[in-house]
Motif scaffolding. Structure first.
Motif, PDB file in Angstrom:
ATOM      1  N   ALA B 230     115.947  68.993 -34.460  1.00 44.87           N
ATOM      2  CA  ALA B 230     116.672  68.199 -34.630  1.00 44.87           C
ATOM      3  C   ALA B 230     116.708  67.507 -33.162  1.00 44.87           C
ATOM      4  O   ALA B 230     117.185  67.986 -32.223  1.00 44.87           O
ATOM      5  N   ALA B 231     117.184  66.159 -33.527  1.00 46.11           N
ATOM      6  CA  ALA B 231     118.222  65.388 -32.338  1.00 46.11           C
ATOM      7  C   ALA B 231     119.081  63.913 -33.263  1.00 46.11           C
ATOM      8  O   ALA B 231     118.745  63.734 -34.220  1.00 46.11           O
ATOM      9  N   ASN B 232     119.856  64.269 -32.462  1.00 46.25           N
ATOM     10  CA  ASN B 232     120.954  63.553 -32.696  1.00 46.25           C
ATOM     11  C   ASN B 232     120.408  61.416 -32.642  1.00 46.25           C
ATOM     12  O   ASN B 232     118.962  61.251 -31.492  1.00 46.25           O
ATOM     13  N   VAL B 233     119.956  60.627 -33.339  1.00 45.70           N
ATOM     14  CA  VAL B 233     119.285  59.215 -33.360  1.00 45.70           C
ATOM     15  C   VAL B 233     119.518  58.378 -32.341  1.00 45.70           C
ATOM     16  O   VAL B 233     118.769  58.070 -31.340  1.00 45.70           O
ATOM     17  N   GLU B 234     121.022  58.767 -31.749  1.00 49.10           N
ATOM     18  CA  GLU B 234     121.070  58.297 -30.183  1.00 49.10           C
ATOM     19  C   GLU B 234     119.830  58.634 -29.253  1.00 49.10           C
ATOM     20  O   GLU B 234     119.923  57.483 -28.499  1.00 49.10           O
ATOM     21  N   LYS B 235     119.704  59.910 -29.656  1.00 49.31           N
ATOM     22  CA  LYS B 235     118.524  60.854 -28.330  1.00 49.31           C
ATOM     23  C   LYS B 235     116.945  61.129 -28.711  1.00 49.31           C
ATOM     24  O   LYS B 235     116.559  61.134 -27.957  1.00 49.31           O
ATOM     25  N   ALA B 236     116.757  60.531 -29.913  1.00 51.50           N
ATOM     26  CA  ALA B 236     115.908  60.727 -30.575  1.00 51.50           C
ATOM     27  C   ALA B 236     114.409  60.142 -30.205  1.00 51.50           C
ATOM     28  O   ALA B 236     114.165  58.856 -30.041  1.00 51.50           O
TER      29      ALA B 236
END
Lengths: 609, 609
Positions: B230-236
């Motif tokens: 799971a990741a924030n799209v900002e960092k995925a």
């Protein structure tokens, strides 16, 4: 809690600006630190005591049915404009602009917020009475914050507000609050002086301040040596030391004995003292007359001298009409002083101050120093009660270097208003019992107040009564400063070595001091701590690798009510000492927990009971 | 508590601006009211749940040894200038002037306040690590507050800060905080998605966000259908869908197969779609090149194209030197999008944005639409990893209406930096397990973050290490929004009829609804309430003179976990229903208290356990 696991940076020295005991000790005992002028941060130890004060207040508020809510700290300026306080609060109100250029206020109190909140929710008499409170951050932009948290800019206040359909209902809650406040301060171990504004001449039952004695107090209290009379000097009354005539007719009759009024030369006489020396009389014979300027005067002046020239105006759309400015000649016996709070109350002014020299000349036709009630026109004369007994007095003659002698109240002048505007001083006699009055400096910790409809009216809070008629509720407000209460506990409970906490607000109940935290001593200290904590006793354990002297000094400084010293030479006994006592005594380690628990519970019960 | 003695103005209708369930239900269930845009007042019922969330957080913080303190809400602007955030925080920082014209800040977080407080207290490595927190009012001058307390201007946050002598020590506290946060949200009955920033390509272990799924979430989350990625799209990051060459030499070797680069006319072609249609190819063959402007760039550009002309400067005396402005040509495969957060991280910029048309022309010598990496000078080229697999590509030729075909990475251009700057989208493959990635909208409830020495360095926090050398501590920060957590509980736990509280944060555990509060029913209701309260169960008793339908509707709306209906026809039995269930069942009044107490305790234990 072990000291090594908390954060307790005690200090030997304190900054020079900490002049009062609570300020010095809160810094030294690592209770708080200064972030900036008037802004303080509570450290873990201080916060524990702070929370205990908070919980005592919350319990007592809940016990009388007050309901806790939480508006914001920063509120719209709009509601402060509605109440009118945006303009009248002065610079202590921290006004803020947000990015959209809207006005905000960092709340110093919350009459506006609660009234705004509840006026939209309450529509029927069935929903009243309603008493709500918050325990929340407040801000006052103090020009000169000092004395630590005693007078900070940001602080925490419990502020409550009640709304009612009748005076009786307001009085019920007001009385319950008064009782709750007494319990709160008792539980905190504080000796408060409840100061009613309804004592003596002021009448009414509308306000009670809870004061603690303090050398740096903002308030002067007048107390009686023989009864429990206590009043703020702003409102204190005393037994008259003169024989007032029963009526103005009686005064006129008495004046018949007085020689005719005579104007005399009083050259180069500037002060009352000089005048008394010149005339070989004393100040009690002299009618002192001062010209005062009142701001926002609500009293009706239409029939007063000069009053017909004045016009009442409304400062805000819903605000009552007042005279923006009005002048008064205020007379009082020469040895007494005018009490400006009483004067402002008498004319219902938001503010009074001495008139400028130019205004004195304008109204008296003479330079400063020659005012008097005889022959004054275009200005209402207000006389203190003391003047009514003056049937043969000296007073200014409205001419440079001239005074009247043989001036008599009733015969030579009739004031527009006669009332009590005297400042009571030590040595005056009690209006209740005749005992001698004395003075104390005090700090206000709490205040309960019947507000009437000032806010509900200006902010248009309306409900329908049982007959379907639209009514405005009457309102009360009730505040306690938490930080100031905590600091006052320290002011009352300390000695040269440090704080001496009452059990109820102590950060911990018991402090265990192992001489050396090692081996059998460590084991004994740990097991005693565990046993106490299992019984719900709050324990601070000094596990530091410090000399016993340092540990004892810190224990005295932070002032935990019970200290247990665990040392190798005494085991299996330990040394128990109350912070309030000089001597310790030995007790069996095996019995210590039960004994300490007993003392803690009994002291808590004593204060809370 | 009887409803008649509290203040619970439930609503049938809600204002139209309440678009999400928690906002609607907090208004309808009389939990809170709006004071002004973005400013909300908690009413008694809402404050009870709020305090439960607060206590859960406090317990978990204390359990990991974090120490509670309380700085002020309004702090001196001075310390925000020291950290540099006075300038970088933008307009969301509420800046205030006091009467002495000093700058103040209404705290949105408190890195500055805690660092300022502790730098004066900590002088030795022996005093570290130190983890402190507060639960206190915060303010953000949101341009567009909405969704009720989910995005208000004033709110309450638990914010903690830790200070360490080593990365290992910071990591210990960071990990403990992560575990505490998981427990906090579990105890509140919340399903959170912990989103680590250390997943995939980003490396490091420095940041974890605790998200809840929300249709109005500010964040886009990228999740894997097959594993717990799971990741924030900002960092995925994702698994590459291309075969990258092992080295630039390998890329050059691969390019040997590619025909020589050729410049072609592409008249009236404006978009990638038009170009693909014109060339009968697809976007995957195209190297998209965008000119970006970076602000406060920390990366070393001295050896980069054009870098020698740039000069690093310090924004504040103790701030690191950065390039106030620098431009970059950023290349990525035509079907992908540049992730600006990754780009900013790659060049260590405080901000990146697309360059103006004028700047594009200045650096590429052509109007917008014809940029490409081949032949670019005076500007560093940054390529996404995807570009390295492009051995035969189309790209802009730095001339109006001209493109290159057969352009090859390594042969025709060599970027200054190759890294992952791709925005991951649904359908990409998981970098951990290869599973399919999908998207969710999320709201951030908490965040734990390794700050390093950003604040301790700029604010000059120094201690002496074991060797007597002056050092700067490393720092972590840990925040949870209380209001947002509470609102999220309602988002997750409600149905069409109202809130469905988890036992731990319910304002009361049991609601007793007498059909008619009179006679035997009243007696039964009162005695059950008394019995439950004696067992520590929190009871709300609906003693209003309302129709049963109204009472049932309100009971469902405010969502107390257990409802007991007491009616004449069922006595001596009463009807027990869980808010989560449709069906009620009858139980003996005499057994009801024990049964209900059992359920309450077991549900509390289930959530807290």
């Amino acid at each position: 809690m072990k000291i090594s696991q908390t954060f307790m940076p005690t200090l030997r020295e304190v900054p020079g600006d900490a002049v009062i005991a609570s300020h010095r000790l809160m810094l030294r005992a690592a209770m708080m630190r200064k972030l900036a002028n008037g802004l303080f941060a509570y450290l873990p130890l201080g916060l524990r005591s702070f929370r205990k004060v908070e919980n005592i207040i919350r319990e007592e508020m809940n016990a009388i049915g007050a309901l806790e809510a939480k508006p914001t700290v920063i509120v719209p300026g709009e509601i402060w404009k509605e109440s009118g306080r945006w303009d009248t609060m002065g610079e202590a109100l921290l006004r803020i602009k947000n990015r959209q250029d809207a006005d905000l206020v960092a709340s110093p109190t919350a009459e506006e917020a609660f009234t705004a909140l509840l006026r939209d929710e309450v529509s029927s008499y069935r929903q009243l009475p309603l008493t709500m409170y918050q325990i929340n951050t407040k801000y006052r932009d103090e020009i000169r914050p000092r004395y630590g948290v005693m007078r900070g800019r940001e602080f925490t206040m419990k502020d409550g507000y009640s709304y009612h359909t009748s005076e009786e209902s307001l009085d019920d809650v007001y009385q319950a609050m008064g009782r709750a406040y007494r319990r709160i301060f008792k539980r905190c171990g504080l000796t408060v002086i409840p100061v009613k504004a309804d004592t003596g001449a002021m009448g009414g039952t509308g306000s009670e301040e809870f004061m603690v004695e303090s050398e740096i107090g903002d308030n002067t209290l007048i107390l009686c040596r023989d009864c429990d009379y206590a009043a703020n000097v702003e409102k204190a009354a005393c037994k008259p030391d003169f024989e007032a005539p029963a009526s103005i007719e009686a005064a006129k009759a008495a004046a018949a004995q007085t020689p005719a009024r005579e104007k005399i030369d009083t050259p180069a006489v500037r002060t009352i003292e000089e005048l008394c020396a010149f005339l070989k009389t004393d100040a009690k014979q002299f009618i002192k007359t001062l010209i005062y300027r009142g701001i926002n005067v609500e009293a009706d002046l239409s029939a007063a001298p000069g009053g017909s020239k004045l016009e009442k105006k409304s400062l805000a759309p819903d605000a009552p009409k007042t005279y923006p400015e009005a002048f008064f000649a205020v007379c009082i016996r020469g040895d007494l002083d005018v009490n400006e709070t009483k004067l402002a109350a008498a004319i219902k002014a938001s503010e009074v101050s001495l008139a400028s020299d130019a205004d004195v000349e304008r109204f008296t036709g003479a330079p400063v120093g020659f005012a008097g009630p005889v022959g004054l026109r275009d200005i209402p004369v207000i006389a203190d009660d003391s003047v009514t007994a003056m049937a043969d007095a000296v007073t200014g003659a409205l001419e440079k270097d001239k005074h009247y002698i043989h001036a008599a109240y009733g015969r030579d002048f009739e004031p527009w208003l006669v009332t009590d505007i005297r400042t009571v001083v030590a040595g005056d006699r009690c209006s209740v019992c005749g005992g001698e009055l004395y003075e104390k400096k005090g700090n206000e910790l709490g205040h309960i107040f019947k507000l009437g409809n000032k806010y509900t009216k200006s902010m248009n809070f309306r409900y329908l009564d049982a007959d379907g008629k639209s009514q405005i509720p009457t309102m009360g407000c009730y505040g306690i400063g938490l930080d100031r209460t905590l600091a006052s506990v320290i002011e009352e409970h300390h000695d040269d070595d440090g704080i001496v906490w009452p059990m109820t607000v102590a950060p911990y109940h018991v402090m265990i001091v192992p001489i050396k935290y090692d081996g059998a001593v460590r084991e004994a200290a740990d097991s005693l701590a565990a046993e106490l904590e299992a019984a719900g006793i709050e324990v601070l354990l000094d596990d530091r690798d410090e000399r016993p002297g340092v540990k004892f000094k810190d224990a005295d400084l932070i002032g935990i009510p019970l200290r247990v010293v665990v040392g190798e030479k005494n085991l299996p006994k330990v040394e128990v000492k109350k912070r309030t006592e000089k001597e310790s005594r030995l007790t069996e380690l095996s019995a210590a927990a039960a004994e300490l628990t007993g003392i803690v519970r009994s002291e808590l019960a004593g204060l809370n009971g």
